[in-house]
Design a protein around this motif. Structure first.
Motif, PDB file in Angstrom:
ATOM      1  N   LEU A  54      -3.051   1.647  -4.765  1.00  0.00           N
ATOM      2  CA  LEU A  54      -2.571   0.559  -3.908  1.00  0.00           C
ATOM      3  C   LEU A  54      -3.683   0.043  -3.004  1.00  0.00           C
ATOM      4  O   LEU A  54      -3.808  -1.166  -2.780  1.00  0.00           O
ATOM      5  N   ARG A  55      -4.481   0.942  -2.470  1.00  0.00           N
ATOM      6  CA  ARG A  55      -5.603   0.527  -1.616  1.00  0.00           C
ATOM      7  C   ARG A  55      -6.613  -0.287  -2.405  1.00  0.00           C
ATOM      8  O   ARG A  55      -7.180  -1.251  -1.902  1.00  0.00           O
ATOM      9  N   ALA A  56      -6.853   0.096  -3.666  1.00  0.00           N
ATOM     10  CA  ALA A  56      -7.780  -0.664  -4.510  1.00  0.00           C
ATOM     11  C   ALA A  56      -7.251  -2.075  -4.758  1.00  0.00           C
ATOM     12  O   ALA A  56      -8.007  -3.052  -4.694  1.00  0.00           O
ATOM     13  N   VAL A  57      -5.953  -2.200  -5.016  1.00  0.00           N
ATOM     14  CA  VAL A  57      -5.353  -3.523  -5.230  1.00  0.00           C
ATOM     15  C   VAL A  57      -5.472  -4.363  -3.964  1.00  0.00           C
ATOM     16  O   VAL A  57      -5.785  -5.560  -4.015  1.00  0.00           O
ATOM     17  N   THR A  58      -5.243  -3.754  -2.814  1.00  0.00           N
ATOM     18  CA  THR A  58      -5.373  -4.472  -1.546  1.00  0.00           C
ATOM     19  C   THR A  58      -6.802  -4.958  -1.354  1.00  0.00           C
ATOM     20  O   THR A  58      -7.030  -6.107  -0.969  1.00  0.00           O
ATOM     21  N   LEU A  59      -7.774  -4.111  -1.632  1.00  0.00           N
ATOM     22  CA  LEU A  59      -9.181  -4.490  -1.504  1.00  0.00           C
ATOM     23  C   LEU A  59      -9.517  -5.643  -2.447  1.00  0.00           C
ATOM     24  O   LEU A  59     -10.163  -6.613  -2.043  1.00  0.00           O
TER      25      LEU A  59
END
Length: 88
Positions: free
Chosen positions: A74-79
């Motif tokens: 999820l953090r990668a998608v946000t980035l």
């Protein structure tokens, strides 16, 4: 990415649906809701909600490793969404 921009480009198997005035008004409310924030802000909010759920004590079937993996994805998608909007 605005998914409503290309709503007239209907695939061959798409059928026309006639919506009532109430349904059209509700659909417009949903469109307006998603147009208020940028894609990265919506994804970031969903990320926080999912992380809060993942790390609550109520979930028994999810291992700690699974929780960390999901949170990292999820953090990668946000980035990526923030990079796409040029916010970094």
């Amino acid at each position: 990415m605005n998914t409503f921009q290309n709503s007239t480009n209907c695939p061959a198997n798409c059928t026309k649906i006639h919506l009532s005035e109430t349904q059209q008004a509700l659909l417009q409310n949903v469109r307006d809701f998603f147009l208020t924030d940028k894609c990265s802000e919506i994804i970031g909010s969903m990320n926080e909600l999912v992380e809060a759920l993942l790390f609550s004590k109520d979930l028994e079937n999810i291992t700690p490793a699974m929780r960390v993996d999901i949170a990292n994805q999820l953090r990668a998608v946000t980035l990526i969404s923030k990079l796409n909007e040029g916010r970094f």
